[in-house]
Write an enzyme that holds these catalytic residues in place. Structure first.
Site, PDB file in Angstrom:
ATOM      1  N   SER A 144    -114.005  44.853  35.137  1.00 42.30           N
ATOM      2  CA  SER A 144    -112.925  43.958  34.702  1.00 42.30           C
ATOM      3  C   SER A 144    -111.731  43.882  35.656  1.00 42.30           C
ATOM      4  CB  SER A 144    -112.426  44.347  33.311  1.00 42.30           C
ATOM      5  OG  SER A 144    -111.646  45.522  33.354  1.00 42.30           O
ATOM      6  N   LYS A 196    -105.759  47.493  32.924  1.00 41.19           N
ATOM      7  CA  LYS A 196    -105.512  46.062  33.125  1.00 41.19           C
ATOM      8  C   LYS A 196    -104.199  45.887  33.876  1.00 41.19           C
ATOM      9  CE  LYS A 196    -108.974  45.111  30.335  1.00 41.19           C
ATOM     10  NZ  LYS A 196    -110.258  44.918  30.907  1.00 41.19           N
TER      11      LYS A 196
END
Length: 179
Positions: free
Chosen positions: A46, A89
């Site tokens: 990701s 993230k």
């Protein structure tokens, strides 16, 4: 007449000294790991291309005792739906900011976000919203393969779930870099 006396510790005293030293070292290590830095392994795609699967990171846990996360920082946080899992993230927006995703582009406070770090343009749309107080909006750099704030199970990440800022990739050695 001078004499030299040599003090000898008994076996019990020496064992006690060793135990105290080892206990102190463990306590210091636990304090450092709990409040200052921790090592993490990237799991999944990701954050590509910025971070690769199985890279090892140093995470600064102390920084967010002093200040809140800033836009652009790569953070580790506890997954809101299952706090036993950690996610990594990038912070896209902070409390009070507006965010909108349209035509593959991200807008923060109605300004197009310059994203040299993403793998490809975002395929999803996201309606314009204001980030609530005490939260951040996060996205993976691999936008089309990232479970992040665009999805209800992550949503706006409460600041109390943020564990630290990823600051250094240290393994593999040939990929050594600061973030």
């Amino acid at each position: 007449m001078n004499s030299i006396s040599e003090e000898k510790k008994s076996v019990g005293e020496e064992a006690k000294d060793w135990i105290v030293s080892i206990a102190a070292a463990i306590a210091v290590a636990l304090l450092i790991r709990t409040f200052i830095v921790e090592l993490y392994v990237v799991d999944g795609p990701s954050m590509r291309p910025t971070l690769q699967h199985e890279e090892r990171l140093v995470v600064n846990k102390f920084i967010y005792y002093v200040r809140d996360p800033k836009k652009g920082e790569v953070v580790i946080f506890r997954y809101p739906r299952d706090p036993s899992r950690d996610f990594i993230k990038r912070v896209i927006a902070t409390a009070g900011d507006t965010i909108e995703i349209k035509e593959g582009r991200v807008y923060v406070n109605d300004q197009l976000l310059r994203e040299d770090y993403i793998l490809e343009k975002t395929r999803t749309e996201y309606p314009k919203v204001t980030i609530p107080e005490g939260t951040i909006f996060v996205m993976g750099d691999n936008r089309n393969n990232s479970e992040d704030s665009r999805f209800p199970d992550v949503g706006f990440v409460p600041l109390n779930l943020v564990k630290g800022e990823a600051v250094l990739v240290f393994w593999p050695v040939d990929e050594l870099k600061t973030l």
